[in-house]
Design a protein around this motif. Structure first.
Motif, mmCIF file in Angstrom:
data_model
loop_
_atom_site.group_PDB
_atom_site.id
_atom_site.type_symbol
_atom_site.label_atom_id
_atom_site.label_comp_id
_atom_site.label_asym_id
_atom_site.label_seq_id
_atom_site.Cartn_x
_atom_site.Cartn_y
_atom_site.Cartn_z
ATOM 1 N N ILE A 435 0.835 -1.197 0.000
ATOM 2 C CA ILE A 435 0.000 0.000 0.000
ATOM 3 C C ILE A 435 0.870 1.248 0.000
ATOM 4 O O ILE A 435 0.625 2.200 -0.755
ATOM 5 N N ARG A 436 1.898 1.268 0.836
ATOM 6 C CA ARG A 436 2.778 2.436 0.889
ATOM 7 C C ARG A 436 3.484 2.662 -0.448
ATOM 8 O O ARG A 436 3.624 3.790 -0.909
ATOM 9 N N GLU A 437 3.938 1.578 -1.052
ATOM 10 C CA GLU A 437 4.778 1.688 -2.233
ATOM 11 C C GLU A 437 3.984 1.955 -3.508
ATOM 12 O O GLU A 437 4.431 2.712 -4.378
ATOM 13 N N LEU A 438 2.807 1.358 -3.657
ATOM 14 C CA LEU A 438 2.097 1.375 -4.939
ATOM 15 C C LEU A 438 0.734 2.054 -4.888
ATOM 16 O O LEU A 438 -0.035 1.969 -5.846
ATOM 17 N N TYR A 439 0.435 2.750 -3.800
ATOM 18 C CA TYR A 439 -0.864 3.398 -3.660
ATOM 19 C C TYR A 439 -1.123 4.345 -4.837
ATOM 20 O O TYR A 439 -0.268 5.125 -5.239
ATOM 21 N N GLY A 440 -2.327 4.229 -5.402
ATOM 22 C CA GLY A 440 -2.727 5.098 -6.498
ATOM 23 C C GLY A 440 -2.224 4.665 -7.859
ATOM 24 O O GLY A 440 -2.459 5.358 -8.852
ATOM 25 N N GLU A 441 -1.558 3.514 -7.943
ATOM 26 C CA GLU A 441 -0.963 3.070 -9.206
ATOM 27 C C GLU A 441 -1.655 1.857 -9.816
ATOM 28 O O GLU A 441 -1.141 1.250 -10.752
ATOM 29 N N GLY A 442 -2.821 1.472 -9.275
ATOM 30 C CA GLY A 442 -3.627 0.452 -9.930
ATOM 31 C C GLY A 442 -3.226 -0.983 -9.663
ATOM 32 O O GLY A 442 -3.591 -1.865 -10.443
ATOM 33 N N GLN A 443 -2.521 -1.260 -8.571
ATOM 34 C CA GLN A 443 -2.039 -2.616 -8.320
ATOM 35 C C GLN A 443 -2.659 -3.297 -7.103
ATOM 36 O O GLN A 443 -2.494 -4.509 -6.925
ATOM 37 N N LEU A 444 -3.370 -2.582 -6.258
ATOM 38 C CA LEU A 444 -3.812 -3.166 -4.989
ATOM 39 C C LEU A 444 -4.900 -4.220 -5.170
ATOM 40 O O LEU A 444 -4.889 -5.257 -4.507
ATOM 41 N N PHE A 445 -5.870 -3.977 -6.058
ATOM 42 C CA PHE A 445 -6.909 -4.980 -6.294
ATOM 43 C C PHE A 445 -6.296 -6.291 -6.744
ATOM 44 O O PHE A 445 -6.688 -7.373 -6.282
ATOM 45 N N TYR A 446 -5.315 -6.221 -7.634
ATOM 46 C CA TYR A 446 -4.667 -7.438 -8.127
ATOM 47 C C TYR A 446 -3.878 -8.141 -7.022
ATOM 48 O O TYR A 446 -3.777 -9.371 -7.008
ATOM 49 N N LEU A 447 -3.319 -7.368 -6.108
ATOM 50 C CA LEU A 447 -2.614 -7.956 -4.961
ATOM 51 C C LEU A 447 -3.570 -8.798 -4.128
ATOM 52 O O LEU A 447 -3.289 -9.962 -3.815
ATOM 53 N N TYR A 448 -4.700 -8.222 -3.761
ATOM 54 C CA TYR A 448 -5.663 -8.952 -2.937
ATOM 55 C C TYR A 448 -6.230 -10.162 -3.675
ATOM 56 O O TYR A 448 -6.457 -11.211 -3.080
ATOM 57 N N LYS A 449 -6.448 -10.003 -4.951
ATOM 58 C CA LYS A 449 -6.974 -11.121 -5.746
ATOM 59 C C LYS A 449 -5.951 -12.247 -5.814
ATOM 60 O O LYS A 449 -6.303 -13.423 -5.676
ATOM 61 N N LEU A 451 -3.589 -12.937 -3.652
ATOM 62 C CA LEU A 451 -3.474 -13.560 -2.330
ATOM 63 C C LEU A 451 -4.795 -14.139 -1.841
ATOM 64 O O LEU A 451 -4.820 -14.881 -0.854
ATOM 65 N N ASN A 452 -5.900 -13.781 -2.525
ATOM 66 C CA ASN A 452 -7.249 -14.202 -2.127
ATOM 67 C C ASN A 452 -7.490 -13.871 -0.661
ATOM 68 O O ASN A 452 -7.875 -14.714 0.151
ATOM 69 N N THR A 453 -7.272 -12.600 -0.347
ATOM 70 C CA THR A 453 -7.403 -12.138 1.025
ATOM 71 C C THR A 453 -8.283 -10.897 1.082
ATOM 72 O O THR A 453 -8.629 -10.318 0.050
ATOM 73 N N SER A 454 -8.661 -10.503 2.285
ATOM 74 C CA SER A 454 -9.552 -9.358 2.457
ATOM 75 C C SER A 454 -8.943 -8.088 1.890
ATOM 76 O O SER A 454 -7.721 -7.876 1.938
ATOM 77 N N ILE A 455 -9.801 -7.227 1.363
ATOM 78 C CA ILE A 455 -9.383 -5.930 0.838
ATOM 79 C C ILE A 455 -9.384 -4.935 1.990
ATOM 80 O O ILE A 455 -10.409 -4.714 2.641
ATOM 81 N N ILE A 456 -8.236 -4.347 2.256
ATOM 82 C CA ILE A 456 -8.092 -3.420 3.374
ATOM 83 C C ILE A 456 -8.506 -2.028 2.927
ATOM 84 O O ILE A 456 -7.848 -1.405 2.090
ATOM 85 N N ARG A 457 -9.597 -1.543 3.466
ATOM 86 C CA ARG A 457 -10.066 -0.201 3.156
ATOM 87 C C ARG A 457 -10.240 0.636 4.430
ATOM 88 O O ARG A 457 -10.529 1.834 4.347
ATOM 89 N N SER A 458 -10.083 -0.001 5.593
ATOM 90 C CA SER A 458 -10.370 0.684 6.855
ATOM 91 C C SER A 458 -9.486 0.136 7.969
ATOM 92 O O SER A 458 -9.026 -1.010 7.909
ATOM 93 N N THR A 465 -13.394 -5.650 3.075
ATOM 94 C CA THR A 465 -14.165 -6.517 2.177
ATOM 95 C C THR A 465 -13.587 -7.924 2.183
ATOM 96 O O THR A 465 -12.395 -8.115 1.913
ATOM 97 N N LEU A 466 -14.425 -8.902 2.468
ATOM 98 C CA LEU A 466 -13.985 -10.290 2.480
ATOM 99 C C LEU A 466 -13.733 -10.785 1.053
ATOM 100 O O LEU A 466 -14.408 -10.360 0.117
ATOM 101 N N PRO A 467 -12.766 -11.679 0.888
ATOM 102 C CA PRO A 467 -12.482 -12.189 -0.454
ATOM 103 C C PRO A 467 -13.607 -13.082 -0.951
ATOM 104 O O PRO A 467 -14.357 -13.668 -0.164
ATOM 105 N N GLY A 468 -13.724 -13.198 -2.251
ATOM 106 C CA GLY A 468 -14.732 -14.078 -2.850
ATOM 107 C C GLY A 468 -14.832 -13.825 -4.332
ATOM 108 O O GLY A 468 -14.403 -12.777 -4.841
ATOM 109 N N SER A 469 -15.401 -14.767 -5.059
ATOM 110 C CA SER A 469 -15.521 -14.623 -6.506
ATOM 111 C C SER A 469 -16.425 -13.457 -6.881
ATOM 112 O O SER A 469 -16.253 -12.856 -7.949
ATOM 113 N N ASN A 470 -17.392 -13.112 -6.029
ATOM 114 C CA ASN A 470 -18.270 -11.986 -6.328
ATOM 115 C C ASN A 470 -17.511 -10.667 -6.330
ATOM 116 O O ASN A 470 -17.919 -9.696 -6.977
ATOM 117 N N VAL A 471 -16.386 -10.632 -5.634
ATOM 118 C CA VAL A 471 -15.535 -9.443 -5.573
ATOM 119 C C VAL A 471 -14.443 -9.496 -6.639
ATOM 120 O O VAL A 471 -14.223 -8.543 -7.389
#
Length: 485
Positions: A435-449, A451-458, A465-471
């Protein structure tokens, strides 16, 4: 009858990038020029390739949807409210409602733009065969290598966006892979087969770029002092040899090939150690009224967009009267740049001091704001691959024990002005560093996908957001499903 190029990029003109890029992307309108004329000279091939690079900056791709906007909202980078008057359609995307009319259209546009540029890469590659005699010695190989890498990049990002959760279902059908200029629909391939083809293209690209001047002369980020062609200059604004190597590292890690990812990341790190992509100097980012907020010396590959400051004005400026994209206050203050040893977050981090600005109780993101220095190439750069990511990949890929990669993270952090080392790397700490290194550069969604892990927004875990195919599995566009038999 002559065939005319009608795909999206050919209308791009020299004014698209303006004087900020000197003459390295000198592109004239080509909507009325036949392919026969275009492919009759080295200059024509160069203009087509430059047009592809220009169109990557479009709002449908990395100048918006796949850069600081849509994909970052999906990656939880920004605190999005629920007031539709203020936030428009973003609350739907925060809820991953990909079926809404607005986001279905936006995703269709991204898909169509990416595949239009893939078609142009294929046009260039096919036309190049047998015409090498038109080129200055070595130039045809450079051009072919960059076109292959562009084709791989676009396919890979369509896979990451629309494909399955790769770690869970690598054999699931995903996207088509186009290697010719055919207008006929190609069948969808298993995700693993798409990865194979991406890596094949990148391997060929590296071979073609074996004599890239970046290897011996560095990035050459200025015009030719003799007034000659700039085709082999501004190498950090092209998919140069080391940028392709870095992209390979990213792809290999996404596919779970740790040893291959580590080897490629290490090759780039060693090149940087030789001074080709030096870490940004402290004086350039801290204690100056005009910081280099994108750490430009470290950028392995960036797009050049003369209107990049408009991205800041459209999404991040504190002067905006409706929504402003920024991180949740508690998350940035308590976790990302707070928390000390617990989270690895420190206020003295260069990435905090150079990129974030405090106004009242709010903190605003300035990565894409112009420097005060007029005409600086840094003011046009949209980072696509950077050196810091290679340290993150090396840390994760060194072995199956994440703790063994701690030294790479601590080395990166020292270059960010952090003197306190992490005792042992965990997945949570690794994500914070991404997050520190790549924030705002379009890579975080792919990171979570990946790793299939929760999306940190808070900072509040229950808000994440919990991981899942709907996300993570974005439905294929209507334009593609209509072709499925």
């Amino acid at each position: 009858m002559k065939h005319f190029i009608t795909t999206c990029l050919i209308a791009a003109a020299a004014t698209t990038l303006g004087s900020a890029c000197s003459n390295w992307l000198d592109v004239q309108p080509y909507d009325q020029i036949s392919e026969e004329q275009l492919f009759s000279s080295e200059e024509g091939f160069q203009k087509l390739l430059n047009g592809i690079y220009i169109e990557l900056c479009s709002t449908e791709l990395y100048g918006g949807s796949l850069g600081p906007e849509m994909i970052e909202v999906m990656g939880g980078a920004y605190e999005i409210g629920d007031d539709a008057v203020k936030w428009g359609n973003y609350p739907d995307l925060k809820r991953y409602d990909y079926a809404s009319d607005y986001w279905r259209d936006r995703l269709d546009a991204t898909w169509n733009k990416a595949y239009a540029l893939i078609l142009n890469c294929n046009k260039l590659l096919e036309a190049l065969d047998g015409r090498e005699s038109l080129f200055t010695a070595g130039h045809a190989a450079i051009l072919r290598g960059e076109a292959l890498a562009l084709r791989a990049l676009l396919h890979f990002d369509m896979l990451r966006l629309f494909g399955p959760i790769y770690s869970q279902h690598p054999e699931a059908l995903s996207i088509p892979y186009y290697t010719s200029r055919t207008m006929n629909p190609e069948p969808r391939l298993a995700a693993s087969e798409v990865i194979e083809r991406v890596l094949e293209d990148l391997t060929r690209a590296r071979e073609e770029l074996a004599n890239d001047p970046v290897i011996t002369e560095g990035t050459l980020m200025s015009a030719d002092p003799t007034g000659g062609s700039s085709f082999l200059r501004y190498r950090a604004l092209r998919l140069n040899y080391y940028a392709v190597t870095a992209l390979e590292a990213r792809v290999e890690l996404y596919a779970g090939h740790r040893s291959e990812a580590f080897a490629r990341a290490l090759e780039v790190i060693r090149a940087a150690d030789k001074g080709i992509f030096p870490f940004v100097e402290r004086a350039a980012v801290v204690g100056t009224d005009d910081p280099d907020r994108i750490f430009s010396t470290e950028v392995l590959f960036a797009l050049s967009h003369s209107s990049r400051n408009q991205i800041f004005l459209d999404y991040f400026s504190p002067t905006r009267t409706t929504f402003v994209f920024k991180m949740e206050a508690a998350l940035i203050n308590q976790t990302i740049y707070g928390g000390g040893q617990t989270t690895g977050g420190y206020q003295d981090d260069y990435r905090n001091r150079a990129v974030w600005s405090t106004s009242g109780s709010n903190r605003y993101f300035y990565k894409y704001a112009d420097m005060a220095t007029t005409g600086a190439i840094e003011n046009t750069m949209i980072p696509m691959l950077r050196l810091g990511e290679m340290y993150l990949i090396a840390a994760e890929a060194q072995s199956d024990n994440l703790a063994n990669g701690t030294s790479y993270i601590n080395m990166l952090r020292r270059y960010r002005g952090i003197s306190t080392s992490l005792p042992s790397l965990t997945q949570e700490l690794l994500i914070y560093e991404y997050i520190r290194e790549l924030y705002g550069e379009g890579q975080l969604f792919y990171l979570y996908k990946r790793l299939n892990t929760s999306i940190i927004r808070s900072a509040t875990a229950s808000e994440n957001t919990l991981p899942g195919s709907n996300v993570f599995v974005v439905p294929l566009p209507d334009s593609e499903t209509d072709n499925i038999q």
